[in-house]
Design a protein around this motif. Structure first.
Motif, PDB file in Angstrom:
ATOM      1  N   VAL A 222       0.848  -1.189   0.000  1.00 53.08           N
ATOM      2  CA  VAL A 222       0.000   0.000   0.000  1.00 53.08           C
ATOM      3  C   VAL A 222       0.884   1.240   0.000  1.00 53.08           C
ATOM      4  O   VAL A 222       1.754   1.389   0.868  1.00 53.08           O
ATOM      5  N   ARG A 223       0.657   2.097  -0.964  1.00 50.62           N
ATOM      6  CA  ARG A 223       1.352   3.381  -1.008  1.00 50.62           C
ATOM      7  C   ARG A 223       0.330   4.465  -0.715  1.00 50.62           C
ATOM      8  O   ARG A 223      -0.679   4.588  -1.426  1.00 50.62           O
ATOM      9  N   ARG A 224       0.578   5.254   0.340  1.00 49.64           N
ATOM     10  CA  ARG A 224      -0.403   6.251   0.777  1.00 49.64           C
ATOM     11  C   ARG A 224       0.242   7.621   0.880  1.00 49.64           C
ATOM     12  O   ARG A 224       1.364   7.761   1.377  1.00 49.64           O
ATOM     13  N   VAL A 225      -0.486   8.621   0.407  1.00 50.23           N
ATOM     14  CA  VAL A 225      -0.082  10.015   0.582  1.00 50.23           C
ATOM     15  C   VAL A 225      -1.198  10.694   1.364  1.00 50.23           C
ATOM     16  O   VAL A 225      -2.336  10.788   0.894  1.00 50.23           O
ATOM     17  N   GLY A 226      -0.862  11.161   2.587  1.00 50.15           N
ATOM     18  CA  GLY A 226      -1.852  11.799   3.451  1.00 50.15           C
ATOM     19  C   GLY A 226      -1.890  13.302   3.241  1.00 50.15           C
ATOM     20  O   GLY A 226      -0.847  13.954   3.159  1.00 50.15           O
ATOM     21  N   PRO A 233       0.052  17.553   0.614  1.00 51.40           N
ATOM     22  CA  PRO A 233       0.604  16.292   1.141  1.00 51.40           C
ATOM     23  C   PRO A 233       1.461  16.510   2.381  1.00 51.40           C
ATOM     24  O   PRO A 233       2.280  17.434   2.420  1.00 51.40           O
ATOM     25  N   GLN A 234       1.258  15.650   3.374  1.00 51.39           N
ATOM     26  CA  GLN A 234       1.977  15.749   4.643  1.00 51.39           C
ATOM     27  C   GLN A 234       2.804  14.502   4.961  1.00 51.39           C
ATOM     28  O   GLN A 234       3.779  14.578   5.685  1.00 51.39           O
ATOM     29  N   GLU A 235       2.395  13.375   4.456  1.00 51.49           N
ATOM     30  CA  GLU A 235       3.115  12.125   4.718  1.00 51.49           C
ATOM     31  C   GLU A 235       3.093  11.263   3.470  1.00 51.49           C
ATOM     32  O   GLU A 235       2.137  11.297   2.685  1.00 51.49           O
TER      33      GLU A 235
END
Length: 269
Positions: A222-226, A233-235
Protein backbone atom coordinates in the motif's frame (compact mmCIF):
# COMPACT_ATOMS: atom_id res chain seq x y z
CA UNK A 1 -34.67 -39.17 7.30
CA UNK A 2 -36.89 -36.77 5.41
CA UNK A 3 -39.08 -34.79 7.85
CA UNK A 4 -42.65 -35.97 8.04
CA UNK A 5 -45.29 -33.56 6.72
CA UNK A 6 -46.16 -31.07 9.42
CA UNK A 7 -43.05 -31.83 11.49
CA UNK A 8 -40.89 -28.94 12.76
CA UNK A 9 -38.31 -29.61 10.07
CA UNK A 10 -40.94 -29.57 7.37
CA UNK A 11 -42.60 -26.41 8.70
CA UNK A 12 -39.39 -24.40 8.92
CA UNK A 13 -38.00 -25.55 5.60
CA UNK A 14 -35.02 -27.32 7.20
CA UNK A 15 -33.20 -29.85 5.06
CA UNK A 16 -32.02 -32.84 7.06
CA UNK A 17 -29.47 -35.08 5.36
CA UNK A 18 -29.81 -38.86 5.50
CA UNK A 19 -26.79 -38.82 7.80
CA UNK A 20 -24.35 -36.11 8.84
CA UNK A 21 -23.03 -35.64 5.29
CA UNK A 22 -25.37 -37.92 3.32
CA UNK A 23 -26.40 -35.54 0.53
CA UNK A 24 -23.10 -33.73 -0.01
CA UNK A 25 -20.39 -34.26 -2.57
CA UNK A 26 -17.19 -35.91 -1.41
CA UNK A 27 -15.12 -32.74 -1.63
CA UNK A 28 -17.76 -30.79 0.33
CA UNK A 29 -17.81 -33.46 3.03
CA UNK A 30 -14.01 -33.23 3.22
CA UNK A 31 -14.09 -29.42 3.21
CA UNK A 32 -16.38 -29.41 6.24
CA UNK A 33 -14.28 -31.95 8.10
CA UNK A 34 -11.08 -30.04 7.36
CA UNK A 35 -12.75 -26.78 8.38
CA UNK A 36 -13.52 -28.25 11.78
CA UNK A 37 -10.00 -29.63 12.10
CA UNK A 38 -8.51 -26.25 11.17
CA UNK A 39 -10.51 -24.64 13.99
CA UNK A 40 -8.37 -26.56 16.50
CA UNK A 41 -5.03 -25.64 14.92
CA UNK A 42 -2.82 -22.63 15.51
CA UNK A 43 -2.69 -19.99 12.74
CA UNK A 44 0.13 -20.61 10.26
CA UNK A 45 0.51 -24.25 11.26
CA UNK A 46 1.27 -26.54 8.35
CA UNK A 47 -1.48 -28.90 7.19
CA UNK A 48 -0.73 -32.48 6.10
CA UNK A 49 0.10 -32.96 2.43
CA UNK A 50 -2.56 -33.81 -0.15
CA UNK A 51 -1.28 -37.38 -0.20
CA UNK A 52 -1.52 -37.67 3.58
CA UNK A 53 -5.02 -36.18 3.66
CA UNK A 54 -6.16 -38.50 0.87
CA UNK A 55 -4.90 -41.52 2.82
CA UNK A 56 -6.38 -40.32 6.12
CA UNK A 57 -9.87 -39.65 4.74
CA UNK A 58 -9.87 -42.41 2.10
CA UNK A 59 -10.52 -40.08 -0.84
CA UNK A 60 -8.69 -39.20 -4.03
CA UNK A 61 -6.09 -36.44 -4.23
CA UNK A 62 -8.41 -34.66 -6.66
CA UNK A 63 -11.07 -34.54 -3.94
CA UNK A 64 -8.52 -33.21 -1.46
CA UNK A 65 -7.43 -30.54 -3.93
CA UNK A 66 -11.03 -29.40 -4.48
CA UNK A 67 -11.64 -29.17 -0.73
CA UNK A 68 -8.43 -27.19 -0.16
CA UNK A 69 -9.25 -24.89 -3.09
CA UNK A 70 -12.60 -24.08 -1.48
CA UNK A 71 -10.96 -23.43 1.90
CA UNK A 72 -8.35 -21.19 0.30
CA UNK A 73 -11.03 -19.23 -1.54
CA UNK A 74 -12.86 -18.73 1.77
CA UNK A 75 -9.67 -17.48 3.41
CA UNK A 76 -9.42 -20.40 5.86
CA UNK A 77 -6.05 -21.61 4.52
CA UNK A 78 -3.30 -20.26 2.32
CA UNK A 79 -0.69 -21.90 0.14
CA UNK A 80 2.99 -21.16 -0.17
CA UNK A 81 4.62 -22.59 -3.27
CA UNK A 82 7.09 -25.29 -2.34
CA UNK A 83 6.18 -25.14 1.35
CA UNK A 84 2.60 -26.41 1.59
CA UNK A 85 -0.81 -25.35 2.87
CA UNK A 86 -1.11 -23.40 6.11
CA UNK A 87 -3.93 -22.42 8.47
CA UNK A 88 -4.87 -18.79 7.91
CA UNK A 89 -5.28 -16.38 10.80
CA UNK A 90 -8.56 -14.44 11.16
CA UNK A 91 -8.55 -11.40 8.89
CA UNK A 92 -9.03 -7.77 9.89
CA UNK A 93 -11.09 -5.72 7.47
CA UNK A 94 -9.97 -2.27 6.38
CA UNK A 95 -12.74 0.14 5.43
CA UNK A 96 -12.63 3.21 3.21
CA UNK A 97 -12.27 5.52 6.25
CA UNK A 98 -8.91 7.22 6.90
CA UNK A 99 -7.82 5.82 10.25
CA UNK A 100 -4.49 5.04 11.83
CA UNK A 101 -3.37 1.47 12.49
CA UNK A 102 -3.84 2.04 16.22
CA UNK A 103 -7.42 3.25 15.68
CA UNK A 104 -8.14 0.26 13.41
CA UNK A 105 -7.00 -2.23 16.04
CA UNK A 106 -8.76 -0.47 18.93
CA UNK A 107 -12.02 -0.50 16.98
CA UNK A 108 -11.73 -4.29 16.74
CA UNK A 109 -10.87 -4.83 20.38
CA UNK A 110 -7.23 -5.66 19.64
CA UNK A 111 -4.17 -4.30 21.41
CA UNK A 112 -2.01 -2.36 18.97
CA UNK A 113 1.73 -2.22 19.52
CA UNK A 114 4.72 -1.08 17.50
CA UNK A 115 8.37 -1.90 17.20
CA UNK A 116 10.53 0.87 15.75
CA UNK A 117 13.03 -0.77 13.40
CA UNK A 118 14.72 2.37 12.05
CA UNK A 119 14.39 6.14 12.38
CA UNK A 120 16.63 8.59 10.55
CA UNK A 121 16.85 11.60 8.30
CA UNK A 122 17.63 11.28 4.61
CA UNK A 123 17.11 13.00 1.27
CA UNK A 124 13.65 12.58 -0.15
CA UNK A 125 14.66 11.14 -3.50
CA UNK A 126 12.58 11.40 -6.64
CA UNK A 127 9.56 9.24 -5.75
CA UNK A 128 9.06 10.51 -2.20
CA UNK A 129 9.64 14.10 -3.35
CA UNK A 130 6.87 13.69 -5.92
CA UNK A 131 4.52 12.35 -3.25
CA UNK A 132 5.32 15.15 -0.79
CA UNK A 133 5.45 17.94 -3.38
CA UNK A 134 9.04 18.88 -2.56
CA UNK A 135 12.55 18.62 -4.02
CA UNK A 136 14.48 15.33 -4.18
CA UNK A 137 17.29 16.85 -2.09
CA UNK A 138 15.04 18.07 0.74
CA UNK A 139 15.53 16.32 4.07
CA UNK A 140 12.79 13.95 5.17
CA UNK A 141 12.32 12.01 8.39
CA UNK A 142 11.98 8.26 7.84
CA UNK A 143 10.32 5.87 10.28
CA UNK A 144 10.33 2.11 9.71
CA UNK A 145 7.99 0.35 12.10
CA UNK A 146 6.57 -3.12 12.61
CA UNK A 147 2.90 -2.85 13.57
CA UNK A 148 1.31 -5.61 15.65
CA UNK A 149 -2.13 -6.65 16.87
CA UNK A 150 -2.22 -8.57 20.15
CA UNK A 151 1.57 -8.93 19.84
CA UNK A 152 1.33 -10.62 16.42
CA UNK A 153 2.89 -8.91 13.38
CA UNK A 154 0.41 -7.37 10.96
CA UNK A 155 2.13 -4.68 8.95
CA UNK A 156 5.59 -3.40 8.00
CA UNK A 157 5.38 0.36 7.55
CA UNK A 158 7.80 3.00 6.26
CA UNK A 159 6.68 6.61 6.72
CA UNK A 160 8.32 9.74 5.26
CA UNK A 161 7.64 13.25 6.58
CA UNK A 162 9.23 16.56 5.66
CA UNK A 163 11.79 17.17 8.40
CA UNK A 164 11.11 20.90 8.45
CA UNK A 165 7.51 20.17 9.52
CA UNK A 166 8.39 17.76 12.34
CA UNK A 167 11.44 19.14 14.19
CA UNK A 168 12.61 16.92 17.03
CA UNK A 169 10.47 13.95 15.97
CA UNK A 170 13.43 11.56 15.90
CA UNK A 171 14.31 12.39 19.51
CA UNK A 172 10.89 11.38 20.84
CA UNK A 173 10.32 8.21 22.82
CA UNK A 174 6.65 7.77 21.89
CA UNK A 175 7.01 6.69 18.27
CA UNK A 176 5.74 3.23 19.17
CA UNK A 177 2.18 4.54 19.33
CA UNK A 178 -0.12 6.36 16.91
CA UNK A 179 1.93 8.61 14.64
CA UNK A 180 -1.22 10.44 13.52
CA UNK A 181 -1.96 11.34 17.12
CA UNK A 182 1.56 12.75 17.62
CA UNK A 183 1.35 14.75 14.39
CA UNK A 184 -2.01 16.27 15.32
CA UNK A 185 -1.31 16.97 18.97
CA UNK A 186 2.27 18.24 18.83
CA UNK A 187 2.82 19.46 15.26
CA UNK A 188 -0.61 20.69 14.19
CA UNK A 189 -0.66 18.35 11.18
CA UNK A 190 -4.22 17.19 10.61
CA UNK A 191 -4.57 14.49 7.98
CA UNK A 192 -8.11 14.50 6.64
CA UNK A 193 -7.83 12.37 3.52
CA UNK A 194 -5.36 10.16 1.71
CA UNK A 195 -4.72 8.79 -1.74
CA UNK A 196 -3.86 5.09 -1.64
CA UNK A 197 -2.73 2.55 -4.22
CA UNK A 198 -3.01 -1.14 -3.34
CA UNK A 199 -1.21 -3.96 -5.13
CA UNK A 200 -0.60 -7.65 -4.50
CA UNK A 201 2.97 -8.78 -3.91
CA UNK A 202 4.90 -11.73 -2.50
CA UNK A 203 7.18 -11.17 0.47
CA UNK A 204 10.94 -11.45 0.25
CA UNK A 205 12.84 -13.36 2.92
CA UNK A 206 13.56 -10.34 5.15
CA UNK A 207 10.04 -8.90 5.10
CA UNK A 208 8.51 -12.34 5.61
CA UNK A 209 10.74 -12.97 8.64
CA UNK A 210 9.69 -9.68 10.23
CA UNK A 211 6.02 -10.41 9.59
CA UNK A 212 6.31 -13.97 10.86
CA UNK A 213 5.26 -15.80 7.69
CA UNK A 214 7.08 -18.02 5.19
CA UNK A 215 9.07 -16.34 2.43
CA UNK A 216 6.95 -15.94 -0.69
CA UNK A 217 3.71 -15.39 1.24
CA UNK A 218 1.15 -13.03 -0.26
CA UNK A 219 0.89 -9.45 1.00
CA UNK A 220 -0.75 -6.14 0.18
CA UNK A 221 1.63 -3.35 -0.82
CA UNK A 222 0.00 0.00 0.00
CA UNK A 223 1.35 3.38 -1.01
CA UNK A 224 -0.40 6.25 0.78
CA UNK A 225 -0.08 10.01 0.58
CA UNK A 226 -1.85 11.80 3.45
CA UNK A 227 -3.31 15.27 2.88
CA UNK A 228 -4.23 18.10 5.23
CA UNK A 229 -7.29 20.38 5.15
CA UNK A 230 -5.76 22.40 2.30
CA UNK A 231 -5.16 19.25 0.26
CA UNK A 232 -1.41 19.52 0.69
CA UNK A 233 0.60 16.29 1.14
CA UNK A 234 1.98 15.75 4.64
CA UNK A 235 3.12 12.13 4.72
CA UNK A 236 4.20 9.49 2.22
CA UNK A 237 3.94 5.97 3.59
CA UNK A 238 4.48 2.53 2.11
CA UNK A 239 3.15 -0.50 3.97
CA UNK A 240 3.23 -4.25 3.61
CA UNK A 241 0.13 -5.90 5.09
CA UNK A 242 -0.09 -9.63 5.62
CA UNK A 243 -2.74 -10.84 3.19
CA UNK A 244 -3.68 -13.71 5.49
CA UNK A 245 -4.66 -11.27 8.25
CA UNK A 246 -5.99 -8.27 6.33
CA UNK A 247 -8.64 -7.62 3.74
CA UNK A 248 -10.23 -4.49 2.28
CA UNK A 249 -13.98 -3.95 2.18
CA UNK A 250 -15.67 -1.16 0.31
CA UNK A 251 -19.28 -0.16 -0.15
CA UNK A 252 -19.98 0.66 -3.79
CA UNK A 253 -23.12 2.17 -5.22
CA UNK A 254 -24.50 2.09 -8.72
CA UNK A 255 -25.24 5.50 -10.20
CA UNK A 256 -28.34 5.42 -12.36
CA UNK A 257 -28.24 7.63 -15.41
CA UNK A 258 -30.95 10.22 -15.77
CA UNK A 259 -33.58 10.25 -18.48
CA UNK A 260 -31.73 10.66 -21.77
CA UNK A 261 -34.35 13.09 -23.02
CA UNK A 262 -32.65 15.84 -21.02
CA UNK A 263 -32.06 17.16 -17.54
CA UNK A 264 -34.85 16.81 -14.95
CA UNK A 265 -37.48 19.52 -15.14
CA UNK A 266 -38.06 21.84 -12.24
CA UNK A 267 -41.47 21.48 -10.60
CA UNK A 268 -43.96 24.17 -11.40
CA UNK A 269 -44.72 26.62 -8.62
Amino acid sequence: MTPAPGSPGERTGERRPVDEYGRLSKHEVLRRRLRREIGHREPHSLLPTERELAARYQVSRSTVRQALDALAEAGAVYRVHGAGTFVAAPTISKSHMLTSFTEDMQARGLQASTRVLASDETEAGRRTAEDLGTEPTEKVTRLVRLRMADARPMCLETAHLRSARVPGLLARDDLDGSLYRVLERDYGLHLVRAEQAWSAVTLDERSAALLGVPSGSAAFHVRRVGMNERDRPQEATTSLYRADRYDVRLTVRRTHSRDRSGPPRSPRV
